[in-house]
Design a protein around this motif. Structure first.
Motif, short mmCIF file in Angstrom:
data_model
loop_
_atom_site.label_atom_id
_atom_site.label_comp_id
_atom_site.label_asym_id
_atom_site.label_seq_id
_atom_site.Cartn_x
_atom_site.Cartn_y
_atom_site.Cartn_z
N TRP A 19 0.87 -1.18 0.00
CA TRP A 19 0.00 0.00 0.00
C TRP A 19 0.90 1.22 0.00
O TRP A 19 1.78 1.36 0.84
CB TRP A 19 -0.93 0.00 1.22
N MET A 38 -0.66 -3.74 -5.46
CA MET A 38 -0.38 -2.40 -4.94
C MET A 38 -1.64 -1.56 -4.91
O MET A 38 -2.57 -1.76 -5.69
CB MET A 38 0.67 -1.70 -5.82
N ARG A 39 -1.65 -0.62 -3.98
CA ARG A 39 -2.80 0.29 -3.88
C ARG A 39 -2.30 1.61 -3.36
O ARG A 39 -1.41 1.66 -2.53
CB ARG A 39 -3.81 -0.27 -2.86
N ALA A 71 -4.46 6.78 1.39
CA ALA A 71 -4.54 8.23 1.58
C ALA A 71 -3.79 8.69 2.81
O ALA A 71 -3.57 9.88 2.98
CB ALA A 71 -6.00 8.65 1.71
N THR A 72 -3.41 7.80 3.66
CA THR A 72 -2.78 8.25 4.89
C THR A 72 -1.57 7.39 5.22
O THR A 72 -1.57 6.18 4.96
CB THR A 72 -3.77 8.23 6.07
N PRO A 73 -0.53 7.98 5.75
CA PRO A 73 0.68 7.21 6.06
C PRO A 73 0.41 6.08 7.05
O PRO A 73 1.14 5.10 7.08
CB PRO A 73 1.62 8.26 6.65
N ARG A 74 -0.65 6.27 7.88
CA ARG A 74 -0.93 5.24 8.89
C ARG A 74 -1.15 3.88 8.26
O ARG A 74 -0.85 2.86 8.84
CB ARG A 74 -2.17 5.62 9.68
N GLN A 75 -1.74 3.89 7.07
CA GLN A 75 -2.12 2.62 6.48
C GLN A 75 -1.14 2.16 5.40
O GLN A 75 -1.34 1.13 4.79
CB GLN A 75 -3.53 2.75 5.89
N ALA A 76 -0.10 2.95 5.18
CA ALA A 76 0.77 2.68 4.05
C ALA A 76 1.93 1.76 4.42
O ALA A 76 2.36 1.71 5.57
CB ALA A 76 1.30 3.98 3.48
N ASP A 77 2.41 1.03 3.41
CA ASP A 77 3.60 0.22 3.61
C ASP A 77 4.79 0.83 2.89
O ASP A 77 5.92 0.66 3.31
CB ASP A 77 3.38 -1.18 3.03
N ARG A 110 8.80 17.15 6.05
CA ARG A 110 7.50 16.48 5.91
C ARG A 110 7.67 15.00 5.64
O ARG A 110 6.94 14.18 6.16
CB ARG A 110 6.71 17.14 4.78
N ARG A 144 8.48 13.19 8.74
CA ARG A 144 7.31 12.99 9.61
C ARG A 144 6.39 11.91 9.04
O ARG A 144 5.91 11.04 9.77
CB ARG A 144 6.56 14.32 9.77
N VAL A 145 6.19 11.96 7.73
CA VAL A 145 5.32 10.95 7.12
C VAL A 145 5.93 9.57 7.33
O VAL A 145 5.25 8.63 7.73
CB VAL A 145 5.13 11.24 5.61
N GLN A 157 5.53 8.30 10.73
CA GLN A 157 4.16 7.97 11.11
C GLN A 157 3.66 6.69 10.48
O GLN A 157 2.60 6.19 10.84
CB GLN A 157 3.22 9.12 10.73
N GLN A 159 3.55 2.65 9.80
CA GLN A 159 3.73 1.54 10.72
C GLN A 159 4.63 0.48 10.12
O GLN A 159 4.53 0.15 8.94
CB GLN A 159 2.36 0.93 11.06
#
Lengths: 302, 116, 192, 1047
Positions: free
Chosen positions: C35, C63-64, C67-73, C88, C91-92, C95, C97
């Motif tokens: 992601w 792959m997808r 919209a948010t770094p929280r869910q991204a790989d 930035r 920080r991204v 943030q 995981q």
């Protein structure tokens, strides 16, 4: 009793798997409609596992922590209150727990819990998404209620079993055909329930970063993912029982839910997005009008 | 009859003053006129043609008095009424005096503070 | 106790281990479910969009875009970075995981590319973030990007894409490098 | 027995004496003045006592100069005259004392002479038995009044005196002419003699004209519309003490003599004349006072209106067709009205004397200036506005009941006037209580205090008079409790003591009323009231709060009047307690931030209550359970008051601000219990009135729609509300709308739903309002966008609110769902499917604001200024926990409430018990469906805990991060405000439903009020202030009277 719970649990696992599979299929179909290959139909299983096995996660507080559980239990509970095969001892789940009214309120529980968790994340996009979702719910709920009340009054029962039994005896006894307007209203409101295009303003990844779950990650997200999947299956099952005469065996259940699953999918891929007030007003006009037609018919015939 | 007519005329003149005149003094005069008119009216009510005043000043009035004199009661009443009228006029004039001393005018239009 | 203490978690990330019972299947799944959050201020973002369209169809690799770094790989650095954007990006990245991966597009993150002598372009991204895959070119075409992702998948599958682990292990060194460039570090000490 | 001639003689003598003493020793005048008044008062009182105790059997006849009555002048003092004399001298004494303390204008002696002459003239007017003597006394009174009015020598006073003099001269001319013509026609001046002659058959062609002349003269003095401009000017311009004496005493003498003259001269058209002029004056004056900005003139309008009511009552007395029982009622009403008006108005005018300005805005803050002022003002205003238990209320009640025998339109007129009176008196009250700072008031407050104490003291007398006439009984225990509640006021020096006393009193009340706690409708509600009040009272722990010293007394009065209300067996008793509850709650709401809201509440409550009273007056029997064959209008009238309390659309406009801005400690009671009194009343109406209605089903259907539309619109408005308490207010009203819907169904199941929801709504809304009180107390605002993130600071309150909101939204595992399930089942069974659709939709909309409550207060970002906020105070927390338990327990075991309700409904024979079965697997089974509460609870809890355990075991390493550690496009957020989504949460949705939330009702009501106000404003212009015009009015109206009523 314990056997019943065991069967229900197995059905639940099956429901989650089926929901994930349907999600994969929908991605595949969408891809094919867009002239590309798309991921495998098992993609959602892979995603779920990846999310489930991520190494870190963040939490914003108690409600944030509990919300995925709310979501999963709400989805699973809804699923379990809907009989897959009416009359079957294994596949009627916990439908003794309540009738249609109970079900309709129980459906909200997961959403509400999840909304609270999302709100605690402190990210403004989350409550924006939630308020949009709730507002849209106020929109699609009206036609849906109309058609449900039509069925309840027509069949003089509020239980799903009763409604399914009332549709036995041939395809023309399905409520889809006996109450076509109510069915149309309900199926249009199904589009809203699935929060896909054109009613996708709730999640709106490009705009508010998927709204409510924007701060969720990892295992939390995997729980919400499975909750969402099983919730979708529960809705298909509900519609199957309400309008397509229920299922006499598991195969029919698959066929019919798959057919219902295809309906929003085809709509979603060819429509742009509506603004929130547009979608609310849409739900409150055309489908409501359709529902009212049948309601009036019921009211006058009775 | 002349008494009646003239007393009613007096009352009407007084009323006219009260209703139309814009000067406070004239209104007070109008009230006085009305008063006089009423008094005259009362007297004329008790008047009987050919009879004398109910004052026993001659001896022959002592016998058969009631058929020789006019009705005495209205006259007694008028006495009281006159007194009262004078008192009212006195109070009225003193009030007018105070009013004039405050505003230096007797125009009634200037005394419309209290309304609605 | 500063104001930040109240609003931001000021705590160093713990070190993570790699492995476990499900290591193989985990890696397999991670490789096939990437992601992506794309940091698109460089010209690379122009090439990134077509990668996901019908013609190149990155989704078939699992792959997808999220919209948010929280869910991204995967964090894609699409070209050159300046001091301002580096903040930035850090920080991204922090943030996101774990496990998480960084893919750098184009020549600029490698050596500054055509901006090598700019007063504020970052010449070597490697010093500040652990890059797992470099895709060179100016700019790389979608084909190259897909090839790069294929490479990333291989690395993940074989357990060699461990930039996320290195970053936490050597956080102090990375931070030192970052602070060298970013003079006014107005972020919390650790991004969560 | 004291010879009345002594009163007159001694007073007259003293007056002369004062005149002489003034010339030599001006300061000694007081030594004559006061003893004379005291003597007069005592003498009259002794006579009155004699009449009342029976020691004086027949009227005292005083022959003057030794001549027997037909010839000589005589005084005739009966019971009425003695009473009036006592009243006159009592008011005169009060006025004299007040004036004396403030200082008479100079020259003191002359003023005293005039004062004595005024009192003497008034007494003489009522004592005299001779028409010419009457004229003399009228003139004495008038001249003294002119002088007194002018005595302050302010320009306004002089102007008023002059106008009075002109008009008064004309009127006395009429009287004089009438008297003389009367003598001419009948040959007598003695009242009894003439009366006897006329009763004996004497008639004359001119007699009608003559008596009308006298009456017209008296009507001028009685200030009927429109010939009362001069009187209003006096009320406004003259010294308040003089006004108190004139309005409180002198006018009453004119009234008595008017009645006497009218009855002696016995013209058949008198009663019509009185009704028309009295009614017209009453209605018009009350109405004209609406927009009045001058306090004294406002009181003037009120006085004129009260006089109009008296004249109207006089008309009733003179009516030949009034039954004897009603006559007694009217007589009692007249006595009470006079008593009420004299004391309340003198109290108010003497209070006005203590306030510096005349404008209403100058009165701002006077209530907080001194407790004595507050007490006198409140008592007088409530009494004159006709609220129980003050004499004015009983008078109005008696009058209405008597008028109902006469004509319903008369009832409508009286009630309309009473409503108009409430409108401006409560407007006065709310304007006066505005503002934070105290106003400066004089300390000359003893006389008004005494006057208002008279009013309080007259309560038992008034109650006894009314109760005798109306065969009314109120539950004694409740009366005791109400009395004790007022005593709590005396503990005002310590709120803590008041709180403890209140708790004790509620406990004592529960003990006292224990026998009434039976399984019937009253017992059901009584239990709710007592238990609920006890719990909610606990949360009002005063602490360091700034509570008014009358908070607890008013709170208790509300509680116990509710208890009295549900125990009532007659409509009268219900109405009495209803009104008490209304004013007590008005006082409480008025203690909060929204004074205007309290006013709107009072006005609408009064409108509803008077509609109810109108309905009651049309009932043949006052017993609640004996309404036979009512018409639909009657049913509507009776239910209107209850609908107002339930804030049913379109009567809801008061609710938002009244709930939202009432004191935070009172709102839980208001929402949790007091709104249920509307439910109780409606239940009675449905049970005993509507049931006998021929068009019952359509009436019920109509109210069903009213209920569901209330639920729908109030829910919708709640969604967009930005103030926590106002949001809850809307929500509360909406929930009560559901209850009304349940009642309107009038099926056992519908009633079960309604009663269940009644109890449950108390639990969750009480909890929410208590929590809101705690939050507002801690955070200092009720404005939602200024909160957020409080879950970190108030975890317990969050948890309690969470459960309450889940119950409120009706989501299954908690107790709220049962009500919804029962209601929908009942709706579909009954076949009200369109209503069912709207009800469903409304409850969906409820999710919107449910989320808003929780998010905007507890979730999202904790604002910087709230970082140090602590958990709610301990008593509040305790109450939260107490109210929390039933939400969960009832969620699993709804039968805990359903069974008692079934038993209650078993008593209600008209309905029967609901068709519900209980099985082990299916739970509650209705004819439509089933619902297994226990299973759902266990299932949900079990599944939740399992999922939680599984999650905790398998999840990734979870890190609790800071509140601003959010994915923010790589940015670092700067402040919590930037991140909090609290303002305009549903703006997008608002765009969809803009057309539905247009404030139509508010606009319409405001439009009506303003249109009426504008009409009143226009109408008032007939009082041009011009002397000529006033004189012309007098002449014109007198001619009109002569022409129209000659026959």
């Amino acid at each position: 009793m314990w056997a019943k719970i065991l069967y229900a649990f197995l059905t639940l696992i099956g429901g989650i798997a089926y929901g994930l599979l349907l999600g994969g299929i929908s991605r595949k179909i969408t891809a094919r409609m867009q002239n590309r290959r798309g991921p495998t139909v098992w993609q959602n299983f892979i995603d779920l596992w990846k999310l489930f096995r991520k190494k870190t996660a963040i939490s914003h507080g108690v409600m944030f922590y509990l919300a995925p559980m709310f979501r999963l239990v709400g989805g699973a509970g809804t699923f379990l209150l809907v009989p897959v095969v009416v009359g079957s001892p294994y596949l009627s789940n916990f439908s003794f727990g309540g009738d249609l009214i109970v079900l309709m309120y129980f459906m909200v529980l997961g959403c509400l819990g999840m909304a609270l968790g999302a709100a605690e994340s402190g990210h403004p996009h989350a409550p924006i998404g939630v308020t949009r979702g709730l507002s849209q719910m106020a929109g699609y709920e009206l036609p849906f209620i109309l058609s449900v009340i039509v069925l309840m009054v027509a069949d003089k029962t509020a239980t799903l079993e009763g409604i399914v039994r009332a549709q036995q005896g041939g395809i023309l006894h399905w409520h889809l055909f006996t109450h076509p307007f109510a069915a149309a209203a309900a199926f249009i409101s199904l589009l809203g329930m699935m929060t896909s295009y054109p009613f996708q303003v709730v999640l709106a990844p490009q705009e508010i970063a998927v709204g409510p779950p924007t701060e969720y990650s990892s295992t939390f997200l995997s729980y919400m993912f499975s909750g969402r999947s099983v919730f979708a299956v529960a809705k298909y099952l509900l519609f199957m029982n309400l309008f397509l005469g229920g299922a006499s065996n598991l195969l029919w259940a698959f066929v019919k839910t798959f057919a219902i699953f295809l309906w929003p999918l085809f709509i979603t891929n060819v429509f742009p997005r509506l603004r929130l007030e547009q979608s609310v007003l849409f739900f409150w006009t055309w489908p409501t009008f359709l529902g009212l037609v049948d309601l009036l018919r019921i009211y006058l015939v009775r | 009859m002349a008494f009646f007519v003239s007393s009613i005329l007096l009352i009407l003149i007084g009323l006219y003053a009260v209703l139309v005149k814009r000067n406070i003094m004239k209104i007070v005069i109008g009230l006085s006129l009305m008063d006089t008119g009423v008094n005259l009216l009362i007297i004329s009510l008790g008047f009987i043609r050919g009879r004398t005043a109910p004052i026993i000043n001659t001896r022959d009035l002592l016998v058969n008095t009631s058929s020789k004199v006019v009705d005495p009661l209205p006259q007694a009443l008028v006495l009281t009424a006159i007194v009262i009228g004078v008192a009212v006029t006195a109070v009225a004039l003193s009030i007018v005096m105070l009013m004039y001393s405050k505003k230096k005018t007797l125009e009634i239009d200037e005394y419309k503070e209290l309304k609605w | 106790m500063g104001k930040d203490k109240k609003y931001f978690l000021d705590e160093k990330p713990e070190k993570l281990t790699y492995g476990g019972v499900f290591r193989r299947i985990n890696d397999w799944a991670r490789a096939r479910s990437l992601w992506v959050v794309a940091y698109g201020t460089g010209c690379g973002s122009i090439e990134l969009r077509p990668t996901f369209t019908s013609r190149f169809d990155a989704e078939r690799l699992g792959m997808r875009m999220v919209a948010t770094p929280r869910q991204a790989d995967v964090l894609i650095i699409s070209g050159y970075l300046t001091v301002k954007t580096l903040k930035r990006v850090i920080r991204v990245y922090e943030q996101m995981q774990s496990p998480k991966y960084v893919v750098a597009l184009g020549a600029c993150p490698i050596n500054g590319g055509m901006y090598y002598d700019s007063y504020n372009a970052i010449n070597r991204l490697d010093l500040y973030l652990p890059v797992d895959v470099w895709i060179t070119g100016c700019m790389p075409r979608p084909e190259a990007i897909l090839a790069g992702f294929k490479r990333l998948q291989e690395l993940i599958d074989s357990g060699r894409a461990d930039g996320w682990k290195k970053y936490i292990d050597n956080l102090d060194r990375y931070r030192e490098n970052q602070k060298k460039i970013i003079k006014n570090w107005k972020m919390p000490n650790y991004n969560w | 027995m004291v010879n009345p001639i002594l009163i007159i003689g001694i007073t007259l003598g003293s007056a002369f004496l004062i005149g002489i003493v003034q010339a030599f020793r001006p300061r000694w005048t007081g030594w004559i003045f006061y003893p004379t008044l005291v003597f007069d008062f005592l003498a009259s009182a002794v006579n009155l006592y004699g009449f009342l105790s029976g020691s004086i059997g027949k009227p005292i006849m005083v022959k003057i100069g030794g001549f027997p009555p037909p010839v000589g002048i005589n005084l005739l003092v009966g019971k009425a005259e003695a009473a009036l004399g006592t009243l006159i001298f009592a008011v005169a004494l009060l006025g004299a004392y007040h004036w004396g303390r403030r200082g008479f204008p100079q020259p003191q002696g002359k003023i005293m002479v005039l004062f004595l002459l005024l009192a003497l003239g008034a007494a003489g007017i009522s004592f005299t038995g001779d028409f010419f003597n009457l004229f003399v006394f009228v003139e004495i009174t008038s001249i003294a009044s002119y002088g007194l009015v002018a005595s302050s020598r302010r320009e306004e006073a002089l102007e008023a005196a002059f106008k009075y003099m002109v008009v008064g001269s004309i009127s006395s001319t009429f009287i004089l002419l009438g008297v003389v013509f009367l003598y001419k026609a009948t040959g007598s001046l003695n009242m009894l003699d003439i009366g006897g002659k006329i009763a004996g058959g004497f008639s004359s062609q001119v007699l009608g004209l003559i008596s009308l002349l006298i009456l017209a003269g008296l009507l001028v003095e009685l200030e009927v519309f429109p010939i009362n401009g001069w009187a209003l000017d006096i009320y406004q311009g003259a010294d308040p003490v003089v006004v108190a004496l004139l309005a409180g005493a002198a006018v009453k003498a004119f009234y008595l003599v008017y009645l006497k003259t009218a009855s002696y001269l016995a013209l058949p058209s008198f009663f019509k004349l009185s009704l028309i002029f009295g009614g017209g004056t009453y209605l018009v004056s009350q109405f004209f006072a609406w927009r009045q900005e001058n306090a004294r003139r406002l009181l003037g309008y009120s006085s004129v209106g009260q006089l109009g009511l008296l004249i109207l009552a006089g008309g009733l007395l003179l009516s030949p067709s009034l039954p004897a029982s009603s006559r007694a009622m009217v007589l009692a009403a007249v006595v009470l009205l006079i008593l009420n008006h004299s004391f309340s108005k003198s109290s108010l005018f003497l209070l006005a004397d203590n306030v510096k300005g005349e404008k209403l805005e100058d009165w701002k803050g006077v209530l907080s200036s001194s407790p004595v002022f507050r007490f006198s003002f409140t008592t007088s205003v409530f009494s004159v506005a006709g609220l129980p238990p003050f004499p004015g209320f009983w008078a109005k009640l008696l009058l209405v009941m008597a008028a109902a025998r006469f004509s319903p339109w008369l009832v409508a007129l009286i009630l309309a006037g009473a409503l108009a009176e409430v409108v401006y008196y409560f407007r006065f009250f709310y304007l006066v209580s505005l503002g934070d700072k105290k106003a400066e008031v004089g300390n000359n407050l003893l006389a008004p205090l005494v006057a208002s104490l008279f009013l309080v003291g007259a309560v038992p007398l008034a109650y006894k008079m009314a109760a005798d006439k109306l065969s009314l009984t109120l539950p004694g225990g409740v009366l005791v409790l109400l009395g004790l509640s007022l005593l709590v006021y005396l503990l005002g020096f310590s709120r803590l003591l008041q709180w403890l006393a209140s708790l004790g009193l509620v406990a004592y009340g529960a003990y006292l009323l224990l026998p009434f706690l039976k399984a019937d409708l009253s017992g059901f509600f009584l239990g709710l009231i007592l238990a609920g009040a006890a719990v909610l009272l606990l949360a009002t722990y005063p602490g360091a709060k700034n509570l008014s010293s009358s908070f607890y007394p008013a709170y208790l009065v509300v509680v116990f009047s509710m208890a009295g209300l549900v125990l009532s067996t007659t409509w009268f008793s219900l109405f009495v307690f209803w009104e008490i509850m209304s004013w007590a709650s008005f006082l409480l709401i008025n203690m909060g931030r929204g004074k205007k809201a309290a006013w709107i509440y009072a006005v609408l409550s009064a409108a509803g209550a008077y509609a109810m009273l109108g309905g009651i007056s049309l009932l043949p029997s006052p017993y609640i359970s004996s309404v036979k064959s009512p018409g639909p209008w009657l049913a509507l009238l009776l239910s209107l008051g209850f609908l107002v309390k339930m804030a049913t659309v379109p009567l809801h406009i008061w609710a938002r601000d009244a709930y939202g801005e009432s004191p935070d400690d009172f709102t839980p009671l208001l929402s949790g219990i007091m709104s249920k009194m509307g439910v109780f009343g409606s239940a009675l109406v449905f049970l005993y009135v509507v049931i006998n209605l021929s068009s019952r089903s359509s009436f019920n259907y109509l109210l069903g729609w009213a209920g569901v539309l209330t639920a729908f619109f109030m829910t919708l408005l709640a969604v967009f509300q930005e103030d926590l308490k106002k949001l809850l207010a809307y929500s509360s009203v909406a929930q009560v709308g559901y209850i009304l819907l349940g009642l309107a169904l009038f099926t056992p199941l519908g009633w079960t739903a309604a009663l269940y929801h009644t109890v449950n709504h108390f639990f969750f809304k009480g909890l929410l309002f208590v929590a809101a009180a705690g939050i507002v107390y801690r955070v200092g605002t009720s404005y939602l966008p200024h909160m957020g993130g409080l879950i970190r600071r108030m975890p317990l309150t969050f948890f309690a609110s969470l459960l309450a909101v889940i119950a409120l939204a009706g989501v299954p595992p908690l107790s709220g769902f049962a009500g919804k399930w029962l209601l929908y089942t009942a709706l579909i069974e009954k076949g009200w499917i369109f209503i069912a659709v709207v009800a469903f939709l409304a409850s969906t909309l409820a999710f919107l604001y449910s989320f808003k409550i929780l998010h905007a207060v507890f979730l999202g970002q904790l604002q910087e200024e709230n970082c140090e906020v602590r958990e709610v105070p301990i008593p509040v927390a305790v109450v939260e926990i107490i109210l929390l338990i039933p939400l969960v327990v009832l969620g699993a075991f709804p039968r805990l409430i359903l069974d008692p309700i079934t038993r209650v409904l078993g008593k209600v024979t008209a309905l029967g018990i609901p068709d519900l079965k209980y099985t082990k697997t299916l739970g509650v089974v209705s004819r439509l469906g089933h619902w297994n509460a226990l299973f759902l609870m266990v299932f949900f809890a079990g599944a939740f805990i399992l999922a939680l355990i599984f999650f905790a075991l398998t999840s990734a390493r979870v890190k609790l991060v800071g509140q601003m550690d959010v994915g923010y496009s790589g940015e670092v957020p700067r402040s919590p405000e930037d991140l909090h989504f609290g303002y305009g949460m549903y703006d997008h949705f608002r765009r969809a439903v803009k057309w539905l939330i247009y404030p139509l009702a508010t606009r319409v009501w405001r439009g009506i009020y303003e249109a009426l106000g504008a009409v009143a404003e226009m109408g008032r212009r007939i009082y041009t202030g011009d002397t000529n015009t006033y004189a012309a009015y007098v002449i014109g109206i007198s001619l009109l009277i002569l022409l129209i009523f000659k026959g």
